[in-house]
Enzyme design. Structure first.
Site, PDB file in Angstrom:
ATOM      1  N   CYS A   2       0.840  -1.207   0.000  1.00 44.68           N
ATOM      2  CA  CYS A   2       0.000   0.000   0.000  1.00 44.68           C
ATOM      3  C   CYS A   2       0.873   1.256   0.000  1.00 44.68           C
ATOM      4  O   CYS A   2       2.053   1.216   0.275  1.00 44.68           O
ATOM      5  CB  CYS A   2      -0.868  -0.010   1.244  1.00 44.68           C
ATOM      6  SG  CYS A   2      -1.758  -1.558   1.448  1.00 44.68           S
ATOM      7  N   ARG A  27       1.362   1.945  -5.959  1.00 42.62           N
ATOM      8  CA  ARG A  27       1.558   0.926  -4.911  1.00 42.62           C
ATOM      9  C   ARG A  27       0.257   0.230  -4.543  1.00 42.62           C
ATOM     10  O   ARG A  27       0.243  -0.707  -3.751  1.00 42.62           O
ATOM     11  CB  ARG A  27       2.176   1.574  -3.666  1.00 42.62           C
ATOM     12  CG  ARG A  27       3.567   2.131  -3.875  1.00 42.62           C
ATOM     13  CD  ARG A  27       4.109   2.751  -2.605  1.00 42.62           C
ATOM     14  NE  ARG A  27       4.268   1.757  -1.564  1.00 42.62           N
ATOM     15  CZ  ARG A  27       5.367   1.034  -1.393  1.00 42.62           C
ATOM     16  NH1 ARG A  27       6.379   1.202  -2.216  1.00 42.62           N
ATOM     17  NH2 ARG A  27       5.467   0.159  -0.431  1.00 42.62           N
ATOM     18  N   TRP A  74      -3.662  -1.752  -1.383  1.00 41.59           N
ATOM     19  CA  TRP A  74      -3.533  -2.991  -2.172  1.00 41.59           C
ATOM     20  C   TRP A  74      -4.002  -4.073  -1.209  1.00 41.59           C
ATOM     21  O   TRP A  74      -3.311  -4.425  -0.264  1.00 41.59           O
ATOM     22  CB  TRP A  74      -2.074  -3.199  -2.575  1.00 41.59           C
ATOM     23  CG  TRP A  74      -1.833  -4.302  -3.542  1.00 41.59           C
ATOM     24  CD1 TRP A  74      -1.969  -4.259  -4.903  1.00 41.59           C
ATOM     25  CD2 TRP A  74      -1.420  -5.645  -3.245  1.00 41.59           C
ATOM     26  NE1 TRP A  74      -1.644  -5.467  -5.459  1.00 41.59           N
ATOM     27  CE2 TRP A  74      -1.312  -6.345  -4.469  1.00 41.59           C
ATOM     28  CE3 TRP A  74      -1.125  -6.312  -2.075  1.00 41.59           C
ATOM     29  CZ2 TRP A  74      -0.923  -7.673  -4.553  1.00 41.59           C
ATOM     30  CZ3 TRP A  74      -0.728  -7.638  -2.137  1.00 41.59           C
ATOM     31  CH2 TRP A  74      -0.643  -8.311  -3.370  1.00 41.59           C
ATOM     32  N   ASN A 100       0.713  -0.539   6.036  1.00 35.81           N
ATOM     33  CA  ASN A 100       1.180  -1.319   4.890  1.00 35.81           C
ATOM     34  C   ASN A 100       1.847  -2.561   5.462  1.00 35.81           C
ATOM     35  O   ASN A 100       2.759  -2.455   6.272  1.00 35.81           O
ATOM     36  CB  ASN A 100       2.200  -0.520   4.062  1.00 35.81           C
ATOM     37  CG  ASN A 100       2.788  -1.354   2.926  1.00 35.81           C
ATOM     38  OD1 ASN A 100       2.149  -2.277   2.454  1.00 35.81           O
ATOM     39  ND2 ASN A 100       4.004  -1.023   2.509  1.00 35.81           N
ATOM     40  N   GLY A 101       1.356  -3.736   5.080  1.00 34.26           N
ATOM     41  CA  GLY A 101       1.963  -4.981   5.580  1.00 34.26           C
ATOM     42  C   GLY A 101       0.883  -5.982   5.948  1.00 34.26           C
ATOM     43  O   GLY A 101      -0.262  -5.860   5.545  1.00 34.26           O
ATOM     44  N   GLU A 480      12.056 -11.907 -20.135  1.00 35.47           N
ATOM     45  CA  GLU A 480      11.692 -10.544 -19.728  1.00 35.47           C
ATOM     46  C   GLU A 480      10.633  -9.964 -20.667  1.00 35.47           C
ATOM     47  O   GLU A 480       9.668  -9.336 -20.233  1.00 35.47           O
ATOM     48  CB  GLU A 480      12.941  -9.667 -19.695  1.00 35.47           C
ATOM     49  CG  GLU A 480      12.702  -8.209 -19.399  1.00 35.47           C
ATOM     50  CD  GLU A 480      12.018  -7.937 -18.068  1.00 35.47           C
ATOM     51  OE1 GLU A 480      11.910  -8.860 -17.230  1.00 35.47           O
ATOM     52  OE2 GLU A 480      11.545  -6.796 -17.882  1.00 35.47           O
ATOM     53  N   LYS A 484       6.906  -8.647 -19.492  1.00 43.57           N
ATOM     54  CA  LYS A 484       6.390  -7.304 -19.811  1.00 43.57           C
ATOM     55  C   LYS A 484       5.011  -7.400 -20.449  1.00 43.57           C
ATOM     56  O   LYS A 484       4.082  -6.703 -20.082  1.00 43.57           O
ATOM     57  CB  LYS A 484       7.365  -6.593 -20.757  1.00 43.57           C
ATOM     58  CG  LYS A 484       8.661  -6.172 -20.118  1.00 43.57           C
ATOM     59  CD  LYS A 484       8.534  -4.957 -19.239  1.00 43.57           C
ATOM     60  CE  LYS A 484       8.568  -5.056 -17.771  1.00 43.57           C
ATOM     61  NZ  LYS A 484       9.249  -5.908 -16.942  1.00 43.57           N
ATOM     62  N   GLU A 487       2.264  -8.778 -17.877  1.00 45.59           N
ATOM     63  CA  GLU A 487       1.928  -8.008 -16.662  1.00 45.59           C
ATOM     64  C   GLU A 487       1.206  -6.705 -16.970  1.00 45.59           C
ATOM     65  O   GLU A 487       0.535  -6.156 -16.101  1.00 45.59           O
ATOM     66  CB  GLU A 487       3.166  -7.752 -15.806  1.00 45.59           C
ATOM     67  CG  GLU A 487       4.168  -6.788 -16.362  1.00 45.59           C
ATOM     68  CD  GLU A 487       5.287  -6.497 -15.353  1.00 45.59           C
ATOM     69  OE1 GLU A 487       5.049  -6.485 -14.145  1.00 45.59           O
ATOM     70  OE2 GLU A 487       6.424  -6.278 -15.801  1.00 45.59           O
ATOM     71  N   HIS A 503      10.748 -29.692 -27.447  1.00 39.67           N
ATOM     72  CA  HIS A 503      10.453 -30.548 -26.279  1.00 39.67           C
ATOM     73  C   HIS A 503       9.072 -30.263 -25.717  1.00 39.67           C
ATOM     74  O   HIS A 503       8.799 -30.536 -24.549  1.00 39.67           O
ATOM     75  CB  HIS A 503      11.526 -30.333 -25.201  1.00 39.67           C
ATOM     76  CG  HIS A 503      12.893 -30.696 -25.660  1.00 39.67           C
ATOM     77  ND1 HIS A 503      13.357 -31.988 -25.752  1.00 39.67           N
ATOM     78  CD2 HIS A 503      13.897 -29.914 -26.121  1.00 39.67           C
ATOM     79  CE1 HIS A 503      14.591 -31.983 -26.225  1.00 39.67           C
ATOM     80  NE2 HIS A 503      14.958 -30.748 -26.451  1.00 39.67           N
ATOM     81  N   LYS A 602       4.216  -1.852  -7.356  1.00 41.92           N
ATOM     82  CA  LYS A 602       5.595  -1.612  -7.779  1.00 41.92           C
ATOM     83  C   LYS A 602       6.608  -2.353  -6.911  1.00 41.92           C
ATOM     84  O   LYS A 602       7.603  -2.859  -7.389  1.00 41.92           O
ATOM     85  CB  LYS A 602       5.911  -0.118  -7.735  1.00 41.92           C
ATOM     86  CG  LYS A 602       7.313   0.241  -8.213  1.00 41.92           C
ATOM     87  CD  LYS A 602       7.556  -0.199  -9.635  1.00 41.92           C
ATOM     88  CE  LYS A 602       8.955   0.091 -10.105  1.00 41.92           C
ATOM     89  NZ  LYS A 602       9.217  -0.547 -11.420  1.00 41.92           N
TER      90      LYS A 602
HETATM   91  C1  AGP Z   1       8.773  -6.255 -13.170  1.00 43.51           C
HETATM   92  O1  AGP Z   1       8.226  -5.547 -14.260  1.00 43.51           O
HETATM   93  C2  AGP Z   1       7.818  -6.394 -12.022  1.00 43.51           C
HETATM   94  N1  AGP Z   1       7.334  -5.137 -11.594  1.00 43.51           N
HETATM   95  C3  AGP Z   1       8.367  -7.260 -10.905  1.00 43.51           C
HETATM   96  O2  AGP Z   1       8.657  -8.525 -11.459  1.00 43.51           O
HETATM   97  C4  AGP Z   1       9.647  -6.750 -10.195  1.00 43.51           C
HETATM   98  O3  AGP Z   1      10.751  -6.845 -11.064  1.00 43.51           O
HETATM   99  C5  AGP Z   1       9.892  -7.635  -8.965  1.00 43.51           C
HETATM  100  O4  AGP Z   1       8.802  -7.465  -8.080  1.00 43.51           O
HETATM  101  C6  AGP Z   1      11.204  -7.319  -8.248  1.00 43.51           C
HETATM  102  O5  AGP Z   1      11.169  -6.000  -7.761  1.00 43.51           O
HETATM  103  P1  AGP Z   1      12.538  -5.369  -7.202  1.00 43.51           P
HETATM  104  O6  AGP Z   1      13.510  -5.325  -8.348  1.00 43.51           O
HETATM  105  O7  AGP Z   1      12.153  -4.007  -6.708  1.00 43.51           O
HETATM  106  O8  AGP Z   1      13.029  -6.271  -6.101  1.00 43.51           O
END
Ligand code: AGP
Length: 607
Positions: A2, A27, A74, A100-101, A480, A484, A487, A503, A602
């Site tokens: 959050c 967040r 969140w 937050n937590g 990667e 992208k 997500e 395979h 994030k």
């Molecule tokens: C990547 O686009 C995502 N937002 C997510 O996989 C992110 O890379 C992951 O949560 C790790 O975050 P960090 O690099 O802040 O540890």
């Protein structure tokens, strides 16, 4: 994950709270709320949905109180509803908390508090904190929060205000990031720097177990480490860096920032004449580098993909064995790690809970741990025995882009330095240095092709699945690229080593399955071209990322996105850029909220 904000000072709190929540919306955006201490009373406003709903609710409301807290949620415990929105209050409605937590022993505490007559309104774990603080309240809010914190098991970053303490804000941190912004006659709290940077460049990162009492004059009381004044960091971000500017989304802004961000990452860290890099933060002597028997990279998500590329880089240059582990797996599997191992934790935010826990586990077992982190002063940056900051600037978009290429540049510079202690000659090192220095301009050449990529993205709009393939250094790039796409556009995409097609995944290939193949002209190019032919014979639609001047691939693939030629070891920093743009434009074509993808945040500060 959050977003939390707090203000105590001489100005009305509300404008800061709303502006701060707006900057932290990435967040979490299930609900939003604020509480302001006004004229001896506590005014609480909260609404389900994103921040704009709360702002509509507050239109015309004249709140002049100068102490307040805010929250954008969140959801973890309790459905996203108005009742479950933060802030939460105690029975008397005079104490408000944002959190937050996750409170792991919330059910036991709820039962105990119910037995003592407390009345709950919500299904959240957070509300337990309100009643616990109420239980300990005897006129000293700071002491009550400190006492309540001793009863809590779990992760929290909280801000607390009370109608009875108009100029006091109490903050506490255990496992979830919380930052104090030091102003003049006013002070700020945020769960991340973007909420604070527009008001002050001076920040204090609270440590686990700390409880602080904050007044307009400053931080008055601390439970935990003393002398917070010695921990004031300079943020180093310009306010303009956390605005979207002329870009429609932070993600696109950050994709386009990569050339200058990369230039900043390498600035002052390369010595061409020596064919080497100078990374002061490593805190390792040449002998300590030579004594490293094994490297273990721990990270999550995009940072884990960067770690895979780091493995190839380090093994190629330093001939040292490297393992790459998901931090969440490493921390729980009783890992074989200890002295002689060098652990590298990669984290843009420096606050990912699993990576923090993995760092602690590695240190507990005697390994030296380095951090590759973007956020200055973040938990991982402070926990590790040394490390290198990305200097990529604030990355607001949930989908990580410039931090990925920044991390690859740092891994390359570490690999170069390791290599120069072992097998890499000065001449080889100088070639590597020059190739890295050329990358920002080469990135610009790719970014100039954005329109072509956006047009190609339109063909993906109705896709339901996609396959990304690569070999060698391009395999993690394929992973990667797939991440992208999925997500931010919600299209299911998988990354695979190209050779693994036969395979199993080749069974998926048909005219409706777009296949993105990362196929630069490198040591495995011919094998990848063979894979492309296998796909085309099954009517798969191939989008190839290829090296400028490669005419052969144009006759094999349906579409080609060209990138400039560079060293094989540096190709990922270029080949990922078209995949970032492709994912971005597919998501935009599909009308997805690019900067606030559903269910994501994030920084994953919960386990
Ligand atoms: C990547 O686009 C995502 N937002 C997510 O996989 C992110 O890379 C992951 O949560 C790790 O975050 P960090 O690099 O802040 O540890």
């Amino acid at each position: 994950m959050c977003g939390i904000v707090g203000y105590v000072g001489t100005r009305p709190a509300l404008p800061f709270l709303l502006a701060g929540l707006h900057r932290l919306e990435y967040r979490g955006y299930d609900s939003a709320g604020i509480a302001v201490v006004t004229g001896g009373a506590l005014e609480v406003y909260k609404e389900v949905g994103n921040l704009s709903r709360l702002q509509e609710m507050l239109a015309g409301v004249d709140l002049r109180g100068t102490t307040g807290i805010g929250h954008t949620r969140w959801a973890t415990h309790g459905e996203p509803t108005t009742i479950n929105a933060h802030p939460h209050t105690d029975c008397s409605g005079t104490i408000a908390v944002v959190h937050n937590g996750i409170i792991e022993n919330c059910e036991q505490l709820r039962r105990e508090l119910l037995a003592r007559g407390h009345r709950f309104r919500s299904d959240t774990d957070t509300e337990v904190l309100c009643h616990l603080i109420e239980e300990y309240s005897d006129g000293d809010l700071f002491a009550a929060v400190a006492a309540a914190a001793t009863k809590v098991i779990g992760a929290y970053g909280i801000c607390v205000v009370s109608a009875r303490h108009p100029d006091l804000l109490v903050a506490a941190r255990n496992g979830s990031p919380l930052i104090v912004g030091v102003g003049n006659g006013e002070n700020f709290v945020g769960s991340d720097v973007p909420a604070i940077a527009p008001h002050t460049q001076r920040v204090i990162y609270l440590d686990d177990g700390e409880v602080v009492a904050i007044t307009p004059e400053g931080v008055q009381g601390v439970v935990g480490k003393a002398d917070l004044s010695a921990r004031v960091h300079a943020v180093g971000w310009e306010p303009g860096e956390i605005d979207r500017g002329d870009f429609p989304h932070f993600m696109l802004k950050e994709i386009h920032e990569q050339p200058q961000a990369l230039a900043r990452t390498i600035s002052g860290r390369l010595v061409e004449s020596e064919g080497d890099s100078h990374l002061g933060g490593l805190n390792m002597t040449p002998k300590e580098l030579l004594d490293v028997q094994r490297v273990i990279i721990i990270s999550c998500g995009t940072s884990w993909h960067a770690g895979l590329i780091g493995e190839y880089m380090l093994e190629e240059t330093a001939r040292v064995p490297v393992e790459v582990e998901y931090a969440s797996e490493f921390r729980y599997r009783n890992p074989v790690v200890g002295r002689g191992d060098l652990v590298i934790a990669i984290s843009q935010s420096g606050e990912t809970a699993d990576t923090i826990a993995a760092v602690r586990e590695a240190q507990r077992r005697g390994a030296r741990v380095l951090g590759i982190v973007n956020v200055v002063g973040s938990t991982i940056a402070r926990l590790t025995d040394g490390g290198v900051y990305l200097r990529s600037g604030p990355e607001i978009g949930v989908a990580s882009t410039k931090a990925f290429t920044g991390t690859l540049a740092v891994l390359f510079m570490i690999a170069l330095h390791f290599g120069r202690q072992r097998h890499t000659s000065n001449a080889e090192g100088r070639i590597m240095v020059r190739a890295l220095q050329a990358l920002p301009d080469q990135m610009r050449q790719i970014l100039a092709r954005e329109a072509e990529i956006a047009e190609l993205a339109a063909r993906f709009v109705n896709g339901r699945n996609a396959l990304y393939l690569g070999r060698g250094y391009s395999f993690p790039v394929a992973l990667e690229g797939a991440l992208k796409l999925k997500e931010i556009s919600y299209i299911h995409a998988e990354g695979y080593p190209a050779a693994e097609m036969k395979h199993g995944p080749i069974a998926l290939i048909d005219k409706d399955m777009p296949v993105v193949v990362v196929a630069p002209q490198d040591s495995v190019y011919d094998k990848v071209v063979s894979n492309i032919e296998e796909i085309r014979t099954r009517r798969g639609q191939v989008i190839a990322v290829a090296t400028e001047g490669d005419t052969e691939i144009a006759s094999k693939a349906n579409h080609v996105i060209y990138i400039p030629q560079t060293l094989e070891i540096l190709t990922p920093l270029l080949s990922v850029v078209p995949l970032q743009l492709l994912a971005y434009h597919v998501a935009v074509h599909r009308g997805c909220p690019v900067d606030q993808p559903k269910n994501l945040a994030k920084s994953v500060t919960v386990e």
